[in-house]
Motif scaffolding. Structure first.
Motif, PDB file in Angstrom:
ATOM      1  N   LEU A  38     -12.614  41.114  22.781  1.00 58.42           N
ATOM      2  CA  LEU A  38     -13.942  41.056  23.399  1.00 58.42           C
ATOM      3  C   LEU A  38     -14.368  39.624  23.682  1.00 58.42           C
ATOM      4  O   LEU A  38     -14.959  39.331  24.722  1.00 58.42           O
ATOM      5  N   ASN A  39     -14.051  38.709  22.768  1.00 57.70           N
ATOM      6  CA  ASN A  39     -14.382  37.288  22.983  1.00 57.70           C
ATOM      7  C   ASN A  39     -13.606  36.715  24.162  1.00 57.70           C
ATOM      8  O   ASN A  39     -14.148  35.955  24.968  1.00 57.70           O
ATOM      9  N   ILE A  40     -12.330  37.070  24.267  1.00 60.98           N
ATOM     10  CA  ILE A  40     -11.502  36.588  25.381  1.00 60.98           C
ATOM     11  C   ILE A  40     -12.034  37.117  26.709  1.00 60.98           C
ATOM     12  O   ILE A  40     -12.168  36.370  27.684  1.00 60.98           O
ATOM     13  N   LEU A  41     -12.363  38.397  26.748  1.00 62.16           N
ATOM     14  CA  LEU A  41     -12.894  38.997  27.988  1.00 62.16           C
ATOM     15  C   LEU A  41     -14.242  38.400  28.356  1.00 62.16           C
ATOM     16  O   LEU A  41     -14.516  38.145  29.537  1.00 62.16           O
ATOM     17  N   ASP A  90      -4.525  32.696  34.992  1.00 61.95           N
ATOM     18  CA  ASP A  90      -4.045  32.021  33.777  1.00 61.95           C
ATOM     19  C   ASP A  90      -5.122  31.127  33.188  1.00 61.95           C
ATOM     20  O   ASP A  90      -5.296  31.070  31.966  1.00 61.95           O
ATOM     21  N   ASN A  91      -5.857  30.419  34.043  1.00 63.71           N
ATOM     22  CA  ASN A  91      -6.943  29.555  33.567  1.00 63.71           C
ATOM     23  C   ASN A  91      -8.074  30.371  32.934  1.00 63.71           C
ATOM     24  O   ASN A  91      -8.737  29.908  32.007  1.00 63.71           O
ATOM     25  N   ILE A 139     -15.010  36.258  31.814  1.00 69.50           N
ATOM     26  CA  ILE A 139     -16.060  36.633  32.778  1.00 69.50           C
ATOM     27  C   ILE A 139     -16.922  35.426  33.111  1.00 69.50           C
ATOM     28  O   ILE A 139     -17.256  35.188  34.278  1.00 69.50           O
ATOM     29  N   LYS A 140     -17.255  34.642  32.094  1.00 74.20           N
ATOM     30  CA  LYS A 140     -18.051  33.430  32.332  1.00 74.20           C
ATOM     31  C   LYS A 140     -17.248  32.404  33.130  1.00 74.20           C
ATOM     32  O   LYS A 140     -17.783  31.717  33.997  1.00 74.20           O
ATOM     33  N   GLY A 141     -15.957  32.314  32.848  1.00 72.81           N
ATOM     34  CA  GLY A 141     -15.106  31.367  33.553  1.00 72.81           C
ATOM     35  C   GLY A 141     -14.841  31.759  34.997  1.00 72.81           C
ATOM     36  O   GLY A 141     -14.538  30.909  35.841  1.00 72.81           O
ATOM     37  N   PHE A 142     -14.967  33.041  35.303  1.00 69.59           N
ATOM     38  CA  PHE A 142     -14.745  33.536  36.669  1.00 69.59           C
ATOM     39  C   PHE A 142     -15.684  32.850  37.655  1.00 69.59           C
ATOM     40  O   PHE A 142     -15.274  32.473  38.750  1.00 69.59           O
TER      41      PHE A 142
END
Length: 119
Positions: free
Chosen positions: A10-13, A115-116, A17-20
């Motif tokens: 959940l933390n990775i997802l 990947d980023n 989403i924020k990085g998108f």
């Protein structure tokens, strides 16, 4: 039964989403810049105005438009009849050819972006 690692997932997802919102504009700008470089190299030069006039602009959050606002750009791209109408000057298709080249590189660019996001 206990499933481990869901909190980490959940933390990775959540971070992806924020990085998108950061990665998409960077990737789209990079792709549109590459396209402009390629199309400029294929643009024939007489006075240099046509080659210097290639631009990119945002068209919403998930799109970029590459354009040239020189009046005769379409005639160079697609071809035209001569003034007397007796012959036809073939088009150069500098934008069309460049878009086809860039399409083959899109997979690589978006793979780097993904990947980023999941680092």
């Amino acid at each position: 039964m206990e499933i481990q690692g869901l909190d980490k997932l959940l933390n990775i997802l959540d971070s992806s989403i924020k990085g998108f919102d950061v990665e998409i504009p960077k990737t789209l700008s990079k792709i549109s810049s590459k396209l402009i470089r390629k199309v400029k190299l294929k643009t024939p030069v007489d006075s240099g105005v046509l080659r210097k006039s290639w631009r990119s602009k945002k068209d919403g959050d998930l799109a970029r438009v590459v354009y040239n606002n020189v009046k005769y750009a379409q005639y160079v791209e697609y071809g035209h009849r001569t003034r007397g109408g007796k012959s036809f000057v073939d088009g150069v298709y500098m934008l069309e050819k460049s878009v086809k080249e860039i399409e083959s590189e899109l997979d690589k660019e978006f793979s780097i972006m993904i990947d980023n996001l999941f680092k």
